[in-house]
Motif scaffolding. Structure first.
Motif, PDB file in Angstrom:
ATOM      1  N   ASN A 106     -19.141   0.409 -13.038  1.00 11.53           N
ATOM      2  CA  ASN A 106     -17.782  -0.128 -12.998  1.00 11.53           C
ATOM      3  C   ASN A 106     -16.739   0.989 -13.048  1.00 11.53           C
ATOM      4  O   ASN A 106     -15.559   0.741 -13.312  1.00 11.53           O
ATOM      5  CB  ASN A 106     -17.546  -1.093 -14.160  1.00 11.53           C
ATOM      6  CG  ASN A 106     -16.943  -2.405 -13.715  1.00 11.53           C
ATOM      7  OD1 ASN A 106     -16.702  -2.622 -12.531  1.00 11.53           O
ATOM      8  ND2 ASN A 106     -16.693  -3.298 -14.654  1.00 11.53           N
ATOM      9  N   MET A 118     -12.585   1.083 -12.669  1.00 11.69           N
ATOM     10  CA  MET A 118     -11.925  -0.175 -13.012  1.00 11.69           C
ATOM     11  C   MET A 118     -10.763   0.078 -13.966  1.00 11.69           C
ATOM     12  O   MET A 118     -10.869   0.875 -14.896  1.00 11.69           O
ATOM     13  CB  MET A 118     -12.921  -1.136 -13.668  1.00 11.69           C
ATOM     14  CG  MET A 118     -12.291  -2.451 -14.101  1.00 11.69           C
ATOM     15  SD  MET A 118     -13.467  -3.490 -14.997  1.00 11.69           S
ATOM     16  CE  MET A 118     -12.424  -4.909 -15.332  1.00 11.69           C
ATOM     17  N   GLU A 123     -22.597  -9.014   0.781  1.00 11.50           N
ATOM     18  CA  GLU A 123     -21.289  -9.230   1.380  1.00 11.50           C
ATOM     19  C   GLU A 123     -21.176 -10.669   1.899  1.00 11.50           C
ATOM     20  O   GLU A 123     -22.101 -11.197   2.507  1.00 11.50           O
ATOM     21  CB  GLU A 123     -21.090  -8.247   2.530  1.00 11.50           C
ATOM     22  CG  GLU A 123     -19.739  -8.324   3.198  1.00 11.50           C
ATOM     23  CD  GLU A 123     -19.529  -7.248   4.251  1.00 11.50           C
ATOM     24  OE1 GLU A 123     -18.491  -7.295   4.935  1.00 11.50           O
ATOM     25  OE2 GLU A 123     -20.405  -6.368   4.384  1.00 11.50           O
ATOM     26  N   ARG A 146     -14.525  -7.696 -11.600  1.00 17.13           N
ATOM     27  CA  ARG A 146     -14.138  -6.631 -10.665  1.00 17.13           C
ATOM     28  C   ARG A 146     -15.334  -6.164  -9.842  1.00 17.13           C
ATOM     29  O   ARG A 146     -15.244  -5.947  -8.634  1.00 17.13           O
ATOM     30  CB  ARG A 146     -13.524  -5.476 -11.451  1.00 17.13           C
ATOM     31  CG  ARG A 146     -12.998  -4.330 -10.582  1.00 17.13           C
ATOM     32  CD  ARG A 146     -13.967  -3.171 -10.562  1.00 17.13           C
ATOM     33  NE  ARG A 146     -13.401  -1.987  -9.915  1.00 17.13           N
ATOM     34  CZ  ARG A 146     -14.041  -0.836  -9.835  1.00 17.13           C
ATOM     35  NH1 ARG A 146     -15.255  -0.720 -10.342  1.00 17.13           N
ATOM     36  NH2 ARG A 146     -13.482   0.196  -9.231  1.00 17.13           N
ATOM     37  N   PHE A 147     -16.499  -6.004 -10.478  1.00 14.89           N
ATOM     38  CA  PHE A 147     -17.680  -5.534  -9.764  1.00 14.89           C
ATOM     39  C   PHE A 147     -18.193  -6.601  -8.809  1.00 14.89           C
ATOM     40  O   PHE A 147     -18.618  -6.297  -7.689  1.00 14.89           O
ATOM     41  CB  PHE A 147     -18.766  -5.122 -10.751  1.00 14.89           C
ATOM     42  CG  PHE A 147     -19.884  -4.329 -10.122  1.00 14.89           C
ATOM     43  CD1 PHE A 147     -19.713  -2.991  -9.817  1.00 14.89           C
ATOM     44  CD2 PHE A 147     -21.103  -4.921  -9.836  1.00 14.89           C
ATOM     45  CE1 PHE A 147     -20.737  -2.249  -9.237  1.00 14.89           C
ATOM     46  CE2 PHE A 147     -22.134  -4.199  -9.251  1.00 14.89           C
ATOM     47  CZ  PHE A 147     -21.945  -2.857  -8.955  1.00 14.89           C
ATOM     48  N   SER A 167     -16.386  -8.811  -7.302  1.00 16.50           N
ATOM     49  CA  SER A 167     -15.438  -8.779  -6.187  1.00 16.50           C
ATOM     50  C   SER A 167     -15.775  -7.649  -5.215  1.00 16.50           C
ATOM     51  O   SER A 167     -15.758  -7.829  -3.991  1.00 16.50           O
ATOM     52  CB  SER A 167     -14.019  -8.594  -6.737  1.00 16.50           C
ATOM     53  OG  SER A 167     -13.111  -8.263  -5.712  1.00 16.50           O
ATOM     54  N   LYS A 168     -16.068  -6.501  -5.768  1.00 18.35           N
ATOM     55  CA  LYS A 168     -16.386  -5.324  -4.950  1.00 18.35           C
ATOM     56  C   LYS A 168     -17.659  -5.543  -4.130  1.00 18.35           C
ATOM     57  O   LYS A 168     -17.742  -5.137  -2.967  1.00 18.35           O
ATOM     58  CB  LYS A 168     -16.546  -4.116  -5.881  1.00 18.35           C
ATOM     59  CG  LYS A 168     -16.827  -2.796  -5.195  1.00 18.35           C
ATOM     60  CD  LYS A 168     -16.943  -1.692  -6.239  1.00 18.35           C
ATOM     61  CE  LYS A 168     -17.369  -0.373  -5.615  1.00 18.35           C
ATOM     62  NZ  LYS A 168     -17.548   0.690  -6.649  1.00 18.35           N
ATOM     63  N   LYS A 169     -18.648  -6.206  -4.715  1.00 16.93           N
ATOM     64  CA  LYS A 169     -19.931  -6.388  -4.033  1.00 16.93           C
ATOM     65  C   LYS A 169     -19.847  -7.389  -2.873  1.00 16.93           C
ATOM     66  O   LYS A 169     -20.469  -7.192  -1.831  1.00 16.93           O
ATOM     67  CB  LYS A 169     -21.000  -6.849  -5.022  1.00 16.93           C
ATOM     68  CG  LYS A 169     -21.444  -5.784  -6.011  1.00 16.93           C
ATOM     69  CD  LYS A 169     -22.112  -4.591  -5.344  1.00 16.93           C
ATOM     70  CE  LYS A 169     -23.424  -4.956  -4.699  1.00 16.93           C
ATOM     71  NZ  LYS A 169     -24.126  -3.783  -4.131  1.00 16.93           N
ATOM     72  N   LYS A 216     -17.151  -8.240  -1.215  1.00 18.44           N
ATOM     73  CA  LYS A 216     -16.153  -7.719  -0.270  1.00 18.44           C
ATOM     74  C   LYS A 216     -15.192  -8.806   0.204  1.00 18.44           C
ATOM     75  O   LYS A 216     -15.199  -9.933  -0.286  1.00 18.44           O
ATOM     76  CB  LYS A 216     -16.850  -7.010   0.886  1.00 18.44           C
ATOM     77  CG  LYS A 216     -17.704  -5.827   0.420  1.00 18.44           C
ATOM     78  CD  LYS A 216     -18.288  -5.041   1.575  1.00 18.44           C
ATOM     79  CE  LYS A 216     -19.114  -3.871   1.037  1.00 18.44           C
ATOM     80  NZ  LYS A 216     -19.714  -3.078   2.134  1.00 18.44           N
ATOM     81  N   ASN A 270      -6.415  -4.494 -10.650  1.00 24.89           N
ATOM     82  CA  ASN A 270      -7.452  -3.981  -9.754  1.00 24.89           C
ATOM     83  C   ASN A 270      -7.324  -4.507  -8.323  1.00 24.89           C
ATOM     84  O   ASN A 270      -8.179  -4.244  -7.487  1.00 24.89           O
ATOM     85  CB  ASN A 270      -8.832  -4.315 -10.325  1.00 24.89           C
ATOM     86  CG  ASN A 270      -9.116  -3.549 -11.604  1.00 24.89           C
ATOM     87  OD1 ASN A 270      -9.525  -2.405 -11.569  1.00 24.89           O
ATOM     88  ND2 ASN A 270      -8.878  -4.188 -12.743  1.00 24.89           N
ATOM     89  N   LEU A 289      -7.657  -7.470  -6.891  1.00 23.27           N
ATOM     90  CA  LEU A 289      -8.848  -8.218  -6.484  1.00 23.27           C
ATOM     91  C   LEU A 289      -8.425  -9.440  -5.672  1.00 23.27           C
ATOM     92  O   LEU A 289      -8.298 -10.550  -6.193  1.00 23.27           O
ATOM     93  CB  LEU A 289      -9.671  -8.617  -7.707  1.00 23.27           C
ATOM     94  CG  LEU A 289     -10.040  -7.474  -8.660  1.00 23.27           C
ATOM     95  CD1 LEU A 289     -10.860  -8.000  -9.827  1.00 23.27           C
ATOM     96  CD2 LEU A 289     -10.780  -6.357  -7.922  1.00 23.27           C
TER      97      LEU A 289
END
Length: 276
Positions: free
Chosen positions: A26, A29, A60, A76-77, A79-81, A83, A108, A110
């Motif tokens: 993370n 972040m 994704e 947050r993580f 969300s990142k994964k 995409k 962040n 998001l």
């Protein structure tokens, strides 16, 4: 000694209103400092095995239900994964904690995350959330929270009705709600039967152990423990059986195993610093 070191680290971090996580998956972040946050969370050492699960199984474009999002540390993580083509719905019923979650989402940026200020339960309407000495332990289960800080009435929704209205069932469900899974799991049977999501579920009580075992029996799941290599072979048993349900477990639909390759349970089962 560890406690003194932790207090020292927090005093140092407190000088920064917006804390930037420096370590772990993370890393980067942004999280507004609060004395209520754990040091391992502020530094990025909190629950590394959980991030390993996310890394292996999130893809994704997935739709993710983050049940018990708290301040958004995992949000947050997630969300990142998934995409921009994916979506994360982060459920957090406690008003004060929900406001921190919204702040985390904003800090962040998001854009694929929707915060939901509702408890996930077995019926739509409202429920009583019991508050504990820490926001991490607020629960629908009064015995777990021990009602140390009063209670609050909050809106409630079943996961089935939420996603049916959305028009799409979740592909991945992460749930950590301090015993409340006893109720939440009853309201997501359609999500499980009709879309066969990956389930990452943390249990806290014997009743929740059994509710998780029942949910994992709805379809053919391959079930593993997270942070512990004790096999899960008895879905009808609670923590009193070493092969029953307890701690954090992941259920992977047998029908979707072909979508994943080059991984072994050891990646998220071996002991790592920071995993509860």
């Amino acid at each position: 000694m560890a406690s003194l070191l932790g207090r020292g680290v927090k005093l140092l971090l407190k000088t920064q209103k917006i804390n930037v996580i420096r370590f772990g998956k993370n890393k980067g972040m942004r999280l507004r400092y609060s004395d209520d946050l754990n040091v391992d969370m502020l530094l990025g050492f909190h629950e590394p095995n959980t991030f390993e699960v996310f890394d292996i199984f999130l893809k994704e474009g997935m739709a993710v239900a983050d049940i018990g999002a708290n301040v958004g540390y995992f949000t947050r993580f997630l969300s990142k994964k998934v995409k921009a083509s994916g979506m994360v719905h982060s459920f957090e019923p406690i008003p004060n904690t929900y406001n921190i979650l919204k702040d985390t989402i904003s800090l962040n940026k998001l854009e694929n995350v929707t915060p939901v200020n509702k408890a996930v339960s077995n019926a739509n309407g409202s429920v009583t959330m019991f508050l504990s000495h820490t926001h991490y332990m607020a629960s629908l289960d009064m015995n777990w929270a021990k009602d140390k800080n009063g209670c609050v009435e909050v809106p409630a929704v079943t996961l089935d009705s939420f996603y049916e209205q959305l028009g799409r069932y979740p592909d991945f469900i992460k749930m950590d709600i301090e015993g409340g899974g006893v109720y939440a799991l009853q309201g997501m049977e359609n999500c499980i039967k009709k879309n066969e999501p990956i389930l990452l579920l943390e249990s806290h009580t014997s009743e929740e152990d059994k509710a998780i075992g029942k949910a994992l029996s709805l379809i053919n799941y391959k079930v593993y423990r997270v942070g512990d290599d004790a096999p899960v072979t008895n879905l009808q048993a609670d923590y009193t059986d070493k092969n029953g349900i307890y701690g954090t477990v992941i259920g992977i639909p047998a029908s979707k195993l072909h979508l994943y390759s080059n991984w072994t349970p050891d990646q998220f089962q071996r002991k790592k610093f920071g995993q509860r």
